[in-house]
Write a protein that holds these residues in place. Sequence first.
Motif, PDB file in Angstrom:
ATOM      1  N   ILE A   7      -8.936  -9.671   1.850  1.00  0.00           N
ATOM      2  CA  ILE A   7      -8.188  -9.344   3.065  1.00  0.00           C
ATOM      3  C   ILE A   7      -6.804  -8.843   2.680  1.00  0.00           C
ATOM      4  N   ILE A   8      -6.291  -7.950   3.475  1.00  0.00           N
ATOM      5  CA  ILE A   8      -4.876  -7.565   3.402  1.00  0.00           C
ATOM      6  C   ILE A   8      -4.385  -7.437   4.836  1.00  0.00           C
ATOM      7  N   GLU A   9      -3.302  -8.103   5.097  1.00  0.00           N
ATOM      8  CA  GLU A   9      -2.688  -8.054   6.427  1.00  0.00           C
ATOM      9  C   GLU A   9      -1.244  -7.624   6.272  1.00  0.00           C
ATOM     10  N   MET A  10      -0.765  -6.843   7.208  1.00  0.00           N
ATOM     11  CA  MET A  10       0.618  -6.398   7.208  1.00  0.00           C
ATOM     12  C   MET A  10       1.357  -7.018   8.386  1.00  0.00           C
ATOM     13  N   GLY A  11       2.632  -7.272   8.183  1.00  0.00           N
ATOM     14  CA  GLY A  11       3.433  -7.837   9.259  1.00  0.00           C
ATOM     15  C   GLY A  11       4.851  -7.309   9.221  1.00  0.00           C
ATOM     16  N   MET A  12       5.539  -7.498  10.331  1.00  0.00           N
ATOM     17  CA  MET A  12       6.923  -7.067  10.456  1.00  0.00           C
ATOM     18  C   MET A  12       7.700  -8.197  11.120  1.00  0.00           C
ATOM     19  N   ASP A  31       3.928 -13.016  11.067  1.00  0.00           N
ATOM     20  CA  ASP A  31       3.286 -11.959  11.841  1.00  0.00           C
ATOM     21  C   ASP A  31       1.985 -11.518  11.168  1.00  0.00           C
ATOM     22  N   ALA A  32       2.014 -11.367   9.857  1.00  0.00           N
ATOM     23  CA  ALA A  32       0.824 -10.930   9.137  1.00  0.00           C
ATOM     24  C   ALA A  32      -0.294 -11.962   9.213  1.00  0.00           C
ATOM     25  N   ILE A  33       0.009 -13.223   8.941  1.00  0.00           N
ATOM     26  CA  ILE A  33      -1.073 -14.216   8.899  1.00  0.00           C
ATOM     27  C   ILE A  33      -1.512 -14.675  10.282  1.00  0.00           C
ATOM     28  N   ARG A  34      -0.703 -14.432  11.274  1.00  0.00           N
ATOM     29  CA  ARG A  34      -1.090 -14.792  12.640  1.00  0.00           C
ATOM     30  C   ARG A  34      -2.294 -13.979  13.125  1.00  0.00           C
ATOM     31  N   HIS A  35      -2.514 -12.819  12.517  1.00  0.00           N
ATOM     32  CA  HIS A  35      -3.576 -11.923  12.964  1.00  0.00           C
ATOM     33  C   HIS A  35      -4.885 -12.104  12.198  1.00  0.00           C
ATOM     34  N   SER A  36      -4.994 -13.152  11.409  1.00  0.00           N
ATOM     35  CA  SER A  36      -6.207 -13.275  10.604  1.00  0.00           C
ATOM     36  C   SER A  36      -6.699 -14.711  10.568  1.00  0.00           C
ATOM     37  N   THR A  37      -7.961 -14.835  10.248  1.00  0.00           N
ATOM     38  CA  THR A  37      -8.579 -16.131   9.993  1.00  0.00           C
ATOM     39  C   THR A  37      -9.623 -15.904   8.914  1.00  0.00           C
ATOM     40  N   LEU A  38      -9.848 -16.908   8.117  1.00  0.00           N
ATOM     41  CA  LEU A  38     -10.813 -16.782   7.026  1.00  0.00           C
ATOM     42  C   LEU A  38     -11.875 -17.879   7.147  1.00  0.00           C
ATOM     43  N   GLY A  73       6.079 -21.987   2.333  1.00  0.00           N
ATOM     44  CA  GLY A  73       5.662 -21.951   3.728  1.00  0.00           C
ATOM     45  C   GLY A  73       4.276 -21.389   3.962  1.00  0.00           C
ATOM     46  N   LEU A  74       3.601 -20.961   2.892  1.00  0.00           N
ATOM     47  CA  LEU A  74       2.257 -20.389   3.064  1.00  0.00           C
ATOM     48  C   LEU A  74       1.229 -21.510   3.190  1.00  0.00           C
ATOM     49  N   PRO A  75       0.288 -21.382   4.130  1.00  0.00           N
ATOM     50  CA  PRO A  75      -0.582 -22.506   4.455  1.00  0.00           C
ATOM     51  C   PRO A  75      -1.743 -22.757   3.495  1.00  0.00           C
ATOM     52  N   ARG A  76      -2.191 -21.751   2.758  1.00  0.00           N
ATOM     53  CA  ARG A  76      -3.394 -21.930   1.946  1.00  0.00           C
ATOM     54  C   ARG A  76      -3.308 -21.149   0.650  1.00  0.00           C
ATOM     55  N   GLY A  77      -4.114 -21.564  -0.301  1.00  0.00           N
ATOM     56  CA  GLY A  77      -4.281 -20.813  -1.531  1.00  0.00           C
ATOM     57  C   GLY A  77      -3.174 -21.027  -2.544  1.00  0.00           C
ATOM     58  N   ARG A  78      -3.363 -20.393  -3.692  1.00  0.00           N
ATOM     59  CA  ARG A  78      -2.361 -20.378  -4.767  1.00  0.00           C
ATOM     60  C   ARG A  78      -1.506 -19.140  -4.544  1.00  0.00           C
ATOM     61  N   THR A 103       9.288  -6.072   6.102  1.00  0.00           N
ATOM     62  CA  THR A 103       7.845  -5.861   6.173  1.00  0.00           C
ATOM     63  C   THR A 103       7.179  -6.746   5.135  1.00  0.00           C
ATOM     64  N   ALA A 104       5.933  -7.132   5.425  1.00  0.00           N
ATOM     65  CA  ALA A 104       5.187  -7.998   4.520  1.00  0.00           C
ATOM     66  C   ALA A 104       3.761  -7.498   4.386  1.00  0.00           C
ATOM     67  N   ALA A 105       3.245  -7.584   3.176  1.00  0.00           N
ATOM     68  CA  ALA A 105       1.816  -7.401   2.914  1.00  0.00           C
ATOM     69  C   ALA A 105       1.318  -8.725   2.345  1.00  0.00           C
ATOM     70  N   VAL A 106       0.312  -9.287   2.982  1.00  0.00           N
ATOM     71  CA  VAL A 106      -0.279 -10.540   2.526  1.00  0.00           C
ATOM     72  C   VAL A 106      -1.706 -10.237   2.103  1.00  0.00           C
ATOM     73  N   GLU A 107      -1.971 -10.430   0.812  1.00  0.00           N
ATOM     74  CA  GLU A 107      -3.295 -10.157   0.260  1.00  0.00           C
ATOM     75  C   GLU A 107      -3.929 -11.464  -0.195  1.00  0.00           C
ATOM     76  N   ALA A 108      -5.225 -11.594   0.047  1.00  0.00           N
ATOM     77  CA  ALA A 108      -5.967 -12.767  -0.405  1.00  0.00           C
ATOM     78  C   ALA A 108      -7.093 -12.314  -1.329  1.00  0.00           C
ATOM     79  N   PHE A 109      -7.232 -13.021  -2.437  1.00  0.00           N
ATOM     80  CA  PHE A 109      -8.237 -12.708  -3.448  1.00  0.00           C
ATOM     81  C   PHE A 109      -9.112 -13.935  -3.693  1.00  0.00           C
ATOM     82  N   LEU A 110     -10.398 -13.697  -3.864  1.00  0.00           N
ATOM     83  CA  LEU A 110     -11.347 -14.753  -4.225  1.00  0.00           C
ATOM     84  C   LEU A 110     -12.046 -14.380  -5.516  1.00  0.00           C
TER      85      LEU A 110
END
Length: 120
Positions: A7-12, A31-38, A73-78, A103-110
């Motif tokens: 996933i990649i989410e962008m926020g402002m 803003d970025a993580i508010r728009h996603s769920t995994l 402040g990030l809720p999950r992951g490393r 601006t923020a780009a939040v990327e998640a990798f598995l």
Amino acid sequence: MTEQRIIIEMGMGNDLHGMDYQKAARRAIEDAIRHSTLPIFPSIGLDHRDMRVQVTIAVQEPDKIDADALKSGLPRGRAAVSVVKGGLNVPNDETGDTAVIATAAVEAFLPSQAGMWKQA
């Protein structure tokens, strides 16, 4: 093990009156993580700690960001947070205020899930 970006989410985010880059950056991440769920984690039995999260923040004055505070402040992951020059400062000549936009780009990798699934 090879990782795949899932996933990649962008926020402002902004701070309209205080020129607080940290506040604007935190809001951009929210803003970025508010728009996603995994929902993949409980669905396939993965622990959220298997996920690597890479956050890139862009602001006009990167040296005013405490990346470790944002990371905590990030809720999950490393998580890792990097800060680059970008974003936008918008001065208001009438009031002397400057709005700070981050601006923020939040990327998640598995770990790679290749070959672990069969179509039923």
